[in-house]
Design a protein around this motif. Sequence first.
Motif, short mmCIF file in Angstrom:
data_model
loop_
_atom_site.label_atom_id
_atom_site.label_comp_id
_atom_site.label_asym_id
_atom_site.label_seq_id
_atom_site.Cartn_x
_atom_site.Cartn_y
_atom_site.Cartn_z
N GLN A 5 0.84 -1.19 0.00
CA GLN A 5 0.00 0.00 0.00
C GLN A 5 0.88 1.24 0.00
OE1 GLN A 5 -3.47 0.12 -0.01
NE2 GLN A 5 -3.22 2.31 -0.31
N PHE A 6 0.47 2.25 -0.78
CA PHE A 6 1.15 3.55 -0.77
C PHE A 6 0.23 4.57 -0.09
CE2 PHE A 6 2.09 7.71 -2.70
CZ PHE A 6 3.41 7.84 -2.27
N SER A 7 0.78 5.31 0.87
CA SER A 7 0.02 6.32 1.61
C SER A 7 0.60 7.69 1.33
CB SER A 7 0.07 6.02 3.12
OG SER A 7 -0.39 4.73 3.41
N PRO A 8 -0.06 8.52 0.51
CA PRO A 8 0.47 9.86 0.19
C PRO A 8 0.08 10.89 1.24
CG PRO A 8 -1.51 9.46 -1.06
CD PRO A 8 -1.28 8.21 -0.25
N LYS A 9 0.80 11.99 1.27
CA LYS A 9 0.46 13.11 2.15
C LYS A 9 0.91 14.40 1.48
CE LYS A 9 -1.10 14.69 6.13
NZ LYS A 9 -0.54 14.31 7.45
N TYR B 144 -3.96 16.95 3.01
CA TYR B 144 -4.64 15.77 2.47
C TYR B 144 -3.73 14.56 2.68
CZ TYR B 144 -5.99 12.17 -0.85
OH TYR B 144 -6.32 10.97 -1.41
N GLY B 145 -4.32 13.45 3.07
CA GLY B 145 -3.53 12.23 3.25
C GLY B 145 -4.38 10.99 3.10
N LYS B 146 -3.71 9.86 3.02
CA LYS B 146 -4.36 8.58 2.94
C LYS B 146 -3.68 7.63 3.92
CE LYS B 146 -5.72 4.97 -0.37
NZ LYS B 146 -5.64 4.53 -1.78
N SER B 147 -4.49 6.86 4.67
CA SER B 147 -3.94 5.99 5.71
C SER B 147 -4.11 4.53 5.34
CB SER B 147 -4.63 6.26 7.05
OG SER B 147 -4.29 7.53 7.54
N PHE B 148 -3.16 3.74 5.81
CA PHE B 148 -3.18 2.29 5.59
C PHE B 148 -2.99 1.60 6.94
CE2 PHE B 148 -0.18 -1.37 5.22
CZ PHE B 148 -1.10 -2.30 4.78
N ASN B 149 -3.87 0.67 7.27
CA ASN B 149 -3.76 -0.08 8.52
C ASN B 149 -3.87 -1.56 8.21
OD1 ASN B 149 -3.54 -0.74 11.16
ND2 ASN B 149 -5.34 0.36 11.86
N ALA B 150 -2.78 -2.28 8.38
CA ALA B 150 -2.80 -3.73 8.16
C ALA B 150 -3.61 -4.41 9.26
CB ALA B 150 -1.37 -4.26 8.16
N PRO B 151 -4.16 -5.60 9.02
CA PRO B 151 -4.93 -6.30 10.06
C PRO B 151 -4.04 -6.65 11.25
CG PRO B 151 -4.51 -7.74 8.18
CD PRO B 151 -4.10 -6.38 7.77
N ILE B 152 -4.64 -6.65 12.45
CA ILE B 152 -3.91 -7.07 13.63
C ILE B 152 -3.99 -8.58 13.75
CG2 ILE B 152 -4.00 -4.94 14.95
CD1 ILE B 152 -6.61 -5.65 16.03
N LEU B 153 -3.11 -9.17 14.55
CA LEU B 153 -2.88 -10.61 14.48
C LEU B 153 -4.10 -11.44 14.88
CD1 LEU B 153 0.80 -10.99 15.70
CD2 LEU B 153 -0.10 -10.98 13.38
N TYR B 154 -4.85 -11.01 15.88
CA TYR B 154 -5.98 -11.86 16.26
C TYR B 154 -7.05 -11.88 15.16
CZ TYR B 154 -9.64 -8.45 17.55
OH TYR B 154 -10.62 -7.50 17.52
#
Length: 479
Positions: free
Chosen positions: A431-435, A452-462
């Motif tokens: 994923q690319f997150s620009p700002k 302006y920005g875009k966020s990326f959050n990967a899944p957590i382990l559980y």
Amino acid sequence: VTATRQAESLKDVPANVQVITEKDIKLRNVQTASDAVAMATGVSASNSVEGTVNLRGYSSKNILVLVDGQQMNTAWNGDVDWNMIPENIRKIEVVSGGQSALYGGRAVGGVINIMTKGEKRDGVHGSAVVSYGSHATVKQAYAVHGKKDKLSWGTFYESKQTNGWKSYNVYLSPEKAGSLNTAKLDPSADGGKVIGNRGQKHALSENYGFNLGYAFNDDQKLTYKYTHAIYDWHYDGGESFTGTWGQKYTYGNNKIGDLYTAADFLGDKGWRTYNMHSLTYNDQKNKVHGMTDYTKDGYTKPDKSVKAEENFNGKGSKTSYPSRSWDFDINKRWTLDAHTVLAGFSYGMDRFDYTSYKGVSDWKNWFSTGTVNQKTGGKDKYWALYVQDKWAFAPKWTAYIGGRYDHYTKYDGYDNKNKSVDITDSKSYSQFSPKLSVDYAWNNDTNLYLSYGKSFNAPILYQLYRYTPGMGASAKPIY
């Protein structure tokens, strides 16, 4: 402040940044790290026993929480144990809004950066605080710091005991409770009648650690910090207002209701322990390497065989989910005429191992074991590249242009129980997150900015590796 990963004046940062100082904390007589953070506008802290912080509606799972640059979000579920954060705080920076372009996936709702105290004066200095408050709250904090020439060091110990958090009552609807035929019931519990409670509450948090630092010169310093923290909470006994621990109730057409036992009036007993290591080299181009290791994390609960007349001793179940995170970050800054370029690289790994036991011989003892019911877990890793250009393209005008590329991999998943769901395969995501921000210095006191920005959050382990049969689609792992 360091919201843009480089030291800048607060008003020049194109983000909503609030600073809470050591002086602010002393003036308000704040007693916990979560309450200190909640002094910032838009932040709220709950009075639950474990402490929870929300930043503009985002929970800790979507806020990156740092202590001296080391991430505090657990690998298990991304949450933060606020009671385990040391309270020897020098400064807190609260950055609202998505910061993934510089800080990665956890920074969807913002970044909370907690900086602890160090010694800048020559000689040996110390402090001691002992306090007693309501709800049997006893707090102790001791610290000794020293500095000589280029070498600095410090050590601290903190502990807090309290029973001051919300009580949990056991209650029934008025219709069901009416069949119990007792005048002792309290009719104030969420439209029902209280038939008992969990008994006396108790929580203990302890933190201790040390730091060593060596200053090569006024601008360059190498620092190692170690913190050990424990947090235990439980309820002692339980109290029944019905006059008996094993009474059935009837309602409707004289149908027989559930049989209430001592276990229905008892809460979980929880334990957490972590060790945090961080090594930091700072010359305004900081490098951070750290590990947070939750060696003991979980809880026990009693089963129906527990007897009130036997001091609530007996069998139960145990759930354990220790986790470990490694983080490494290095960045460098260059100044080229009107451009200040920051470039960096991050690498990290997480793992957790979930085990549930049934038939535990002593539910009050964390070290008691029983029959393994389920074992599941897995790992992830990531690497990321990020860059930001601070461009002063005109008098009073500054642009921040940057972004971050994340590559995420989950692997080594296992589950000894649920063969219908395969979590063993490895998968990768990118994923690319620009700002982009533009800042205008209106005058010496006021700046205006648009961002302006875009966020990326990967899944957590559980979310990736835990699966509970019978709980429906929502309990299945995310791929």
